[in-house]
Design an enzyme around this catalytic site. Sequence first.
Site, PDB file in Angstrom:
ATOM      1  N   GLU A 128     -41.936 -14.163  17.842  1.00  0.00           N
ATOM      2  CA  GLU A 128     -41.554 -13.395  16.651  1.00  0.00           C
ATOM      3  C   GLU A 128     -40.231 -13.983  16.176  1.00  0.00           C
ATOM      4  OE1 GLU A 128     -39.768 -11.647  14.511  1.00  0.00           O
ATOM      5  OE2 GLU A 128     -39.924  -9.550  15.146  1.00  0.00           O
ATOM      6  N   GLU A 159     -32.831 -18.045   6.479  1.00  0.00           N
ATOM      7  CA  GLU A 159     -32.462 -16.741   7.033  1.00  0.00           C
ATOM      8  C   GLU A 159     -30.947 -16.692   7.243  1.00  0.00           C
ATOM      9  OE1 GLU A 159     -34.535 -13.936  10.164  1.00  0.00           O
ATOM     10  OE2 GLU A 159     -33.696 -15.648  11.190  1.00  0.00           O
ATOM     11  N   LYS A 212     -35.269 -11.599  30.279  1.00  0.00           N
ATOM     12  CA  LYS A 212     -33.924 -12.147  30.062  1.00  0.00           C
ATOM     13  C   LYS A 212     -33.376 -11.620  28.746  1.00  0.00           C
ATOM     14  CE  LYS A 212     -32.083 -15.587  28.075  1.00  0.00           C
ATOM     15  NZ  LYS A 212     -30.851 -14.936  27.589  1.00  0.00           N
ATOM     16  N   CYS A 261     -35.019  -9.008  11.718  1.00  0.00           N
ATOM     17  CA  CYS A 261     -35.951 -10.107  11.455  1.00  0.00           C
ATOM     18  C   CYS A 261     -36.743  -9.880  10.178  1.00  0.00           C
ATOM     19  CB  CYS A 261     -36.887 -10.286  12.643  1.00  0.00           C
ATOM     20  SG  CYS A 261     -37.611  -8.745  13.185  1.00  0.00           S
TER      21      CYS A 261
HETATM   22  P1  NAI Z   1     -31.676 -17.485  19.700  1.00  0.00           P
HETATM   23  O1  NAI Z   1     -33.056 -17.545  19.176  1.00  0.00           O
HETATM   24  O2  NAI Z   1     -31.060 -18.757  20.115  1.00  0.00           O
HETATM   25  O3  NAI Z   1     -31.610 -16.479  20.944  1.00  0.00           O
HETATM   26  C1  NAI Z   1     -32.602 -15.535  21.259  1.00  0.00           C
HETATM   27  C2  NAI Z   1     -32.840 -15.533  22.755  1.00  0.00           C
HETATM   28  O4  NAI Z   1     -33.270 -16.822  23.168  1.00  0.00           O
HETATM   29  C3  NAI Z   1     -31.619 -15.204  23.603  1.00  0.00           C
HETATM   30  O5  NAI Z   1     -31.996 -14.418  24.709  1.00  0.00           O
HETATM   31  C4  NAI Z   1     -31.155 -16.569  24.064  1.00  0.00           C
HETATM   32  O6  NAI Z   1     -30.435 -16.538  25.263  1.00  0.00           O
HETATM   33  C5  NAI Z   1     -32.473 -17.285  24.258  1.00  0.00           C
HETATM   34  N1  NAI Z   1     -32.396 -18.749  24.219  1.00  0.00           N
HETATM   35  C6  NAI Z   1     -31.537 -19.524  23.523  1.00  0.00           C
HETATM   36  N2  NAI Z   1     -31.778 -20.830  23.744  1.00  0.00           N
HETATM   37  C7  NAI Z   1     -32.819 -20.896  24.590  1.00  0.00           C
HETATM   38  C8  NAI Z   1     -33.552 -21.961  25.197  1.00  0.00           C
HETATM   39  N3  NAI Z   1     -33.255 -23.245  24.971  1.00  0.00           N
HETATM   40  N4  NAI Z   1     -34.575 -21.659  26.013  1.00  0.00           N
HETATM   41  C9  NAI Z   1     -34.909 -20.384  26.249  1.00  0.00           C
HETATM   42  N5  NAI Z   1     -34.249 -19.334  25.725  1.00  0.00           N
HETATM   43  C10 NAI Z   1     -33.217 -19.580  24.906  1.00  0.00           C
HETATM   44  O7  NAI Z   1     -30.813 -16.728  18.600  1.00  0.00           O
HETATM   45  P2  NAI Z   1     -29.208 -16.592  18.466  1.00  0.00           P
HETATM   46  O8  NAI Z   1     -28.549 -17.879  18.794  1.00  0.00           O
HETATM   47  O9  NAI Z   1     -28.785 -15.409  19.207  1.00  0.00           O
HETATM   48  O10 NAI Z   1     -29.096 -16.306  16.903  1.00  0.00           O
HETATM   49  C11 NAI Z   1     -29.199 -17.371  15.986  1.00  0.00           C
HETATM   50  C12 NAI Z   1     -30.023 -16.979  14.777  1.00  0.00           C
HETATM   51  O11 NAI Z   1     -31.338 -16.636  15.169  1.00  0.00           O
HETATM   52  C13 NAI Z   1     -29.546 -15.757  14.031  1.00  0.00           C
HETATM   53  O12 NAI Z   1     -28.509 -16.049  13.163  1.00  0.00           O
HETATM   54  C14 NAI Z   1     -30.792 -15.320  13.322  1.00  0.00           C
HETATM   55  O13 NAI Z   1     -30.968 -16.061  12.129  1.00  0.00           O
HETATM   56  C15 NAI Z   1     -31.894 -15.674  14.285  1.00  0.00           C
HETATM   57  N6  NAI Z   1     -32.317 -14.509  15.076  1.00  0.00           N
HETATM   58  C16 NAI Z   1     -33.518 -13.921  14.776  1.00  0.00           C
HETATM   59  C17 NAI Z   1     -33.915 -12.792  15.456  1.00  0.00           C
HETATM   60  C18 NAI Z   1     -35.184 -12.091  15.171  1.00  0.00           C
HETATM   61  O14 NAI Z   1     -35.300 -10.904  15.415  1.00  0.00           O
HETATM   62  N7  NAI Z   1     -36.191 -12.775  14.700  1.00  0.00           N
HETATM   63  C19 NAI Z   1     -33.076 -12.165  16.493  1.00  0.00           C
HETATM   64  C20 NAI Z   1     -31.869 -12.913  16.768  1.00  0.00           C
HETATM   65  C21 NAI Z   1     -31.522 -14.025  16.064  1.00  0.00           C
END
Ligand code: NAI
Length: 490
Positions: A251, A383, A176, A285
Site C-alpha cells: 500500500e 506525493e 516492524k 496515503c
Molecule cells: P518508508 O516507505 O521509507 O518507510 C516505511 C517503512 O518501511 C518503515 O517501517 C521503514 O523503516 C521501512 N523501510 C525503509 N527502508 C526499508 C528497506 N530498505 N527495507 C525494508 N523496510 C524499509 O517511508 P518514510 O521514509 O518514512 O517516508 C517517506 C515518504 O514515504 C513520505 O514522505 C511519504 O510520501 C511516503 N509515505 C507513505 C505512506 C503511506 O501510508 N502510503 C506512509 C509513510 C510514508
Amino acid sequence: MNKQLYIGGKWVKSTSSKTIPVVNPATEEVFDSVAAANAEDVDAAVKAAREAFDNGPWSMMSGAQRAVFLRQIAAQIELRKDEIVRLEVLDNGKPQPEAEWDIDDAVGTFNFYADLAEGLDDADETIELSDDSFSSIAVKEPLGVAGAIIPWNFPLLMAAWKVAPALAAGCTMVLKPSEVTPLTALVLADIVDAVKLPAGVLNVVTGFGADAGRALSEHLGVDKLAFTGSVPTGSTIMRAAARDVKNISLELGGKSPFIVFADSDIEAAVEWIMFGIFWNQGQVCSATSRVLVEDSLYGPLLERLVEEANKITIGPGNEAVLLGPLVSEAQYQKVLAAIAQGVKEGAKIACGGQRPTGMPRGYYVQPTVLIDMAEESDVWQEEIFGPVVCVKPFSTEAEAIRLANDSRFGLAAAVMSKDDSRCDRVARKLRAGIVWINCSQPTFTEAPWGGYKQSGIGRELGKWGLNNYLETKQVTKYNSDKPWGWYLKS
Ligand code: NAI
Ligand code: MG
C-alpha cells in the site's frame, strides 16, 4: 514500559547496542529510546514465528479459538486507550481527537477480524466439477509466516490492519514498526503478552528500515510481506520478495484527485476538501491532494477554502488544535522543499506555505493552498505528504476525468455533485482503488482498501484483508475404488 524486542513470547535485548531516539515532533525533544534491531535479532524473530507456525498450536486452532484472543487484544487496547492515545500524540504529533479515533478503529479492526476468524471454521467450498466421478472442495489455510513493515502516520492502526487479519487467518507474524513512531507497537506487544497469545505468534522488532526492515524483507523464513509506505521502499521490498517468490501486498500512497462540479454545495465542498488534506497534517496515503473545481465555482470556492484554511488552529496535539506538527524533521523539510519547488515551477501560494510565525519549536507547516501549477509539475504529480493542497479549474467532465487520471498513482479519488448519475458515471471512470462520492476519506473496516497503478498491490480490510493471509487449497477425491481406465482397462 518495556522497550526491548518482543521475540518468541519474551522481552529480549537487541544483540546490537544501538538504540533509536524517540522524538516528540511538537517540541523536537528526544523523550525516550527503543532498541534498534539488527539482522541477527530479525533472524531470531523470524525463527520464533516459524516455530510457532510450523509446530505451535496457532495455525491448527479453530478460527473460533483464535477469535477469543483477538477479542481479548481488542479489549486490552480499549482498556489502555488513554495511555496509547497519549503515546501516539507524543510520538507522532497528531491532534488528540484523531489519535482517539485511531485507537477506536484499531479496537474495531481486532473485533472485526475476530468475527471473520470464526467464519473460517465453515469456509470450505464445494466445487462443481464437470466430471462426477470426482468431487472437490476449496479449503482456506493460513499462508504462513508474515513480515509486516509499517509507516508512522497511523502507528497503532497500521499495525492493527496487518496483525488482526494475519492472526485471524492463523498466520504468525514479525512486525516492524517505523523507526519514527515505535512506541505503540511495543504496547501492542505488551498486550499480546498479557493475553497469553502463544509464544512466537506475534513478534515485534523495532529497528531502522535499512537494517531490520531489509533483513525482514530478505529473510527466507518469511512467506509473506505486507508493507505500507513509500513507492521506492515498496519497490525495494518487492525486489527482495522476488528472490524466493514471497507473497506480497503493498500500500504505497498517492496523489489522489477530488473533482468538484459547479452544482455542489460550496460549504460541503470546503469541509470535505479540508478534511481530505488537513487531517493528520495531510500525512495520509489517501489524502485528496489534487482538487479539480469546475470553472464557475473555482473563484468562490478558492476564496472560502483560503478563508477557512487560515482559521485552522495549529499547535501541539495535546492542546485543542486542528493541526499538529509533521511527524519528523525529515518530513518537515521534505514538505517545505516540495512547496519551494512548486513555486519555482510556477505555482502560486493562495495561503500558507511556511512554518507558522511565533512557534520557535516543532515541525509545523501552515495549511497551504497552491494554485496555477502546471500539469506536469512535481507539485501536481508527486506525493507531498503534508498539509498542502493543489487546486486547479476544469471546464468539462471529460477534462476533469483526464486530469484526475493523469497520475502514476491510483489509491483514492473523490467526486462531488448534486447529480447522482454524473457521480456514478465519473466514479466508474476514475482509475483508483477507493472512490468517494460527495465526501473524502471516511474509511470502513468492512470495505476493501488499496490502490491501482503504483499505489500498490492487493487489498487490505474487509474480507479482502483476510484473503491476504490465506492460501487456497484444492482437495479432490476420486469417488471410486476401480481403476480409472487410462492404463488399466477394466
Ligand atoms: P518508508 O516507505 O521509507 O518507510 C516505511 C517503512 O518501511 C518503515 O517501517 C521503514 O523503516 C521501512 N523501510 C525503509 N527502508 C526499508 C528497506 N530498505 N527495507 C525494508 N523496510 C524499509 O517511508 P518514510 O521514509 O518514512 O517516508 C517517506 C515518504 O514515504 C513520505 O514522505 C511519504 O510520501 C511516503 N509515505 C507513505 C505512506 C503511506 O501510508 N502510503 C506512509 C509513510 C510514508
Ligand atoms: Mg516521534
